[in-house]
Design a protein around this motif. Sequence first.
Motif, mmCIF file in Angstrom:
data_model
loop_
_atom_site.group_PDB
_atom_site.id
_atom_site.type_symbol
_atom_site.label_atom_id
_atom_site.label_comp_id
_atom_site.label_asym_id
_atom_site.label_seq_id
_atom_site.Cartn_x
_atom_site.Cartn_y
_atom_site.Cartn_z
ATOM 1 N N MET A 169 17.192 -18.980 -67.792
ATOM 2 C CA MET A 169 16.596 -20.277 -67.497
ATOM 3 C C MET A 169 15.476 -20.517 -68.509
ATOM 4 O O MET A 169 14.531 -19.757 -68.581
ATOM 5 N N GLU A 225 13.719 -23.646 -69.008
ATOM 6 C CA GLU A 225 12.587 -24.476 -68.614
ATOM 7 C C GLU A 225 12.386 -24.435 -67.103
ATOM 8 O O GLU A 225 13.290 -24.118 -66.345
ATOM 9 N N GLU A 226 11.171 -24.745 -66.716
ATOM 10 C CA GLU A 226 10.786 -24.693 -65.316
ATOM 11 C C GLU A 226 11.512 -25.768 -64.496
ATOM 12 O O GLU A 226 11.691 -26.891 -64.946
ATOM 13 N N ILE A 227 11.918 -25.409 -63.285
ATOM 14 C CA ILE A 227 12.518 -26.344 -62.346
ATOM 15 C C ILE A 227 11.463 -26.642 -61.291
ATOM 16 O O ILE A 227 10.824 -25.727 -60.769
ATOM 17 N N VAL A 228 11.275 -27.924 -60.971
ATOM 18 C CA VAL A 228 10.270 -28.312 -59.986
ATOM 19 C C VAL A 228 10.963 -29.035 -58.833
ATOM 20 O O VAL A 228 11.703 -29.992 -59.038
ATOM 21 N N LEU A 229 10.732 -28.549 -57.620
ATOM 22 C CA LEU A 229 11.286 -29.154 -56.408
ATOM 23 C C LEU A 229 10.128 -29.610 -55.531
ATOM 24 O O LEU A 229 9.128 -28.909 -55.420
ATOM 25 N N LYS A 286 19.077 -22.654 -53.000
ATOM 26 C CA LYS A 286 19.058 -22.928 -54.438
ATOM 27 C C LYS A 286 18.804 -21.647 -55.245
ATOM 28 O O LYS A 286 19.426 -21.423 -56.287
ATOM 29 N N MET A 303 21.186 -19.708 -58.003
ATOM 30 C CA MET A 303 20.697 -19.442 -59.358
ATOM 31 C C MET A 303 20.782 -17.958 -59.706
ATOM 32 O O MET A 303 20.473 -17.568 -60.822
ATOM 33 N N LYS A 348 7.847 -24.403 -57.957
ATOM 34 C CA LYS A 348 8.092 -24.321 -59.398
ATOM 35 C C LYS A 348 8.838 -23.024 -59.676
ATOM 36 O O LYS A 348 8.323 -21.937 -59.384
ATOM 37 N N ILE A 349 10.045 -23.157 -60.203
ATOM 38 C CA ILE A 349 10.867 -21.991 -60.503
ATOM 39 C C ILE A 349 10.856 -21.796 -62.012
ATOM 40 O O ILE A 349 11.373 -22.626 -62.762
ATOM 41 N N GLU A 404 10.885 -18.670 -65.358
ATOM 42 C CA GLU A 404 11.599 -17.446 -65.712
ATOM 43 C C GLU A 404 10.977 -16.194 -65.093
ATOM 44 O O GLU A 404 11.670 -15.277 -64.708
#
Length: 140
Positions: A1, A3-7, A29, A33, A66-67, A69
């Motif tokens: 991964m 870039e950061e994923i934001v939920l 989720k 992943m 915030k997900i 690496e």
Amino acid sequence: MSEEIVLTYPISPDDFTRAGEASSDVKQKLKQMGVSPDAVRKVAIAMYEGEINMVIHARGGVITVKIAENAITMILNDQGPGIPDVALAMQAGYSTAPEEIRNLGFGAGMGLPNMKKYSDTMEIQTTLGVGTTITMSVNL
């Protein structure tokens, strides 16, 4: 991964029928992943405890996840009454939940202690009458 994923999850006050939906969604989720089962479990427990606290004590709020690496960060932000004594609130078994909440099976005083136990870092910023922001992270 890369870039950061934001939920982002709005949390409704006093809605016990939907309490836990945000943490369940994040858990699902993270599993999809391929995040390690141990990290998924820690995130799910810490976030669920925070989510329930927001429903009981804080008139709802917003959880931002915030997900990245190297870590999963959960930011729980509310406009509730604030926490008068953080050290006391961190003691296992201490609860300010009203009787009707306890009768529903919540409010045993393990929310904040479990949030700390299942996260690698936890920071509480609280202002009486303004609200509380709790930032927790689980390292990957």
